[in-house]
Design a protein around this motif. Sequence first.
Motif, PDB file in Angstrom:
ATOM      1  N   ILE A   1      44.874  49.420  43.818  1.00 28.21           N
ATOM      2  CA  ILE A   1      43.227  49.349  43.896  1.00 28.21           C
ATOM      3  C   ILE A   1      42.926  48.899  42.238  1.00 28.21           C
ATOM      4  O   ILE A   1      41.961  48.075  42.288  1.00 28.21           O
ATOM      5  N   ALA A   2      43.489  49.360  41.271  1.00 28.51           N
ATOM      6  CA  ALA A   2      43.187  48.812  39.861  1.00 28.51           C
ATOM      7  C   ALA A   2      43.295  47.313  39.939  1.00 28.51           C
ATOM      8  O   ALA A   2      42.326  46.677  39.481  1.00 28.51           O
ATOM      9  N   GLU A   3      44.398  46.844  40.298  1.00 28.98           N
ATOM     10  CA  GLU A   3      44.669  45.388  40.327  1.00 28.98           C
ATOM     11  C   GLU A   3      43.727  44.718  41.392  1.00 28.98           C
ATOM     12  O   GLU A   3      43.256  43.820  40.975  1.00 28.98           O
ATOM     13  N   SER A   4      43.241  45.264  42.216  1.00 32.91           N
ATOM     14  CA  SER A   4      42.390  44.472  43.100  1.00 32.91           C
ATOM     15  C   SER A   4      41.139  44.447  42.671  1.00 32.91           C
ATOM     16  O   SER A   4      40.370  43.556  42.813  1.00 32.91           O
ATOM     17  N   LYS A   5      40.515  45.535  41.810  1.00 31.11           N
ATOM     18  CA  LYS A   5      39.164  45.534  41.308  1.00 31.11           C
ATOM     19  C   LYS A   5      39.285  44.468  40.518  1.00 31.11           C
ATOM     20  O   LYS A   5      38.206  43.633  40.052  1.00 31.11           O
ATOM     21  N   GLU A   6      40.254  44.277  39.540  1.00 28.36           N
ATOM     22  CA  GLU A   6      40.293  43.132  38.553  1.00 28.36           C
ATOM     23  C   GLU A   6      40.283  41.937  39.257  1.00 28.36           C
ATOM     24  O   GLU A   6      39.515  40.989  38.611  1.00 28.36           O
ATOM     25  N   GLU A   7      40.929  41.669  40.287  1.00 31.17           N
ATOM     26  CA  GLU A   7      41.007  40.352  41.044  1.00 31.17           C
ATOM     27  C   GLU A   7      39.479  40.044  41.382  1.00 31.17           C
ATOM     28  O   GLU A   7      39.248  39.010  41.402  1.00 31.17           O
ATOM     29  N   ILE A   8      38.914  41.103  42.013  1.00 25.36           N
ATOM     30  CA  ILE A   8      37.797  41.123  42.556  1.00 25.36           C
ATOM     31  C   ILE A   8      36.817  40.420  41.636  1.00 25.36           C
ATOM     32  O   ILE A   8      35.848  39.515  41.684  1.00 25.36           O
ATOM     33  N   ALA A   9      36.855  41.029  40.264  1.00 22.34           N
ATOM     34  CA  ALA A   9      35.926  41.027  39.252  1.00 22.34           C
ATOM     35  C   ALA A   9      36.205  39.494  38.897  1.00 22.34           C
ATOM     36  O   ALA A   9      35.368  38.707  38.459  1.00 22.34           O
ATOM     37  N   GLN A  10      37.545  39.027  38.904  1.00 24.77           N
ATOM     38  CA  GLN A  10      37.640  37.647  38.347  1.00 24.77           C
ATOM     39  C   GLN A  10      37.095  36.563  39.288  1.00 24.77           C
ATOM     40  O   GLN A  10      36.818  35.644  38.999  1.00 24.77           O
ATOM     41  N   VAL A  11      37.327  36.964  40.689  1.00 18.21           N
ATOM     42  CA  VAL A  11      36.403  36.045  41.656  1.00 18.21           C
ATOM     43  C   VAL A  11      34.927  35.942  41.490  1.00 18.21           C
ATOM     44  O   VAL A  11      34.553  34.972  41.639  1.00 18.21           O
ATOM     45  N   ILE A  12      34.445  37.198  41.359  1.00 16.05           N
ATOM     46  CA  ILE A  12      32.930  37.517  41.419  1.00 16.05           C
ATOM     47  C   ILE A  12      32.364  36.900  40.237  1.00 16.05           C
ATOM     48  O   ILE A  12      31.115  36.273  40.365  1.00 16.05           O
TER      49      ILE A  12
END
Length: 105
Positions: A35-46
């Motif tokens: 989940i933490a990695e996903s949040k970081e990936e989402i932030a990088q995309v957004i």
Amino acid sequence: MSKHEKYLFSIYNYSFSILKIELVNRISELLRPTIAESKEEIAQVIAPIIDRAIHSRTEQDKNSMSTAIAPVISLAISQQIIIDPEEVSDAIIYHQELMQLTPSG
């Protein structure tokens, strides 16, 4: 259902509830890094999308402000030409000299 059966059934339900809670907690622990990695990936995309939206909005605001103040600027220049034409002439010459000094001008 006898008292004994009710008692066993309530123990079973209680045990099952505890098991469900433990299972949910364990799954949560296992998924936490993902989940933490996903949040970081989402932030990088957004982030780039938000940057583009802000940039686009800023450009729209600049264009709107320029359009809004253009008549006022024209009026101010016209009035200044009437008041002191030499000062306006000097300002135009100065601006042209600056434009020649700049790399893009």
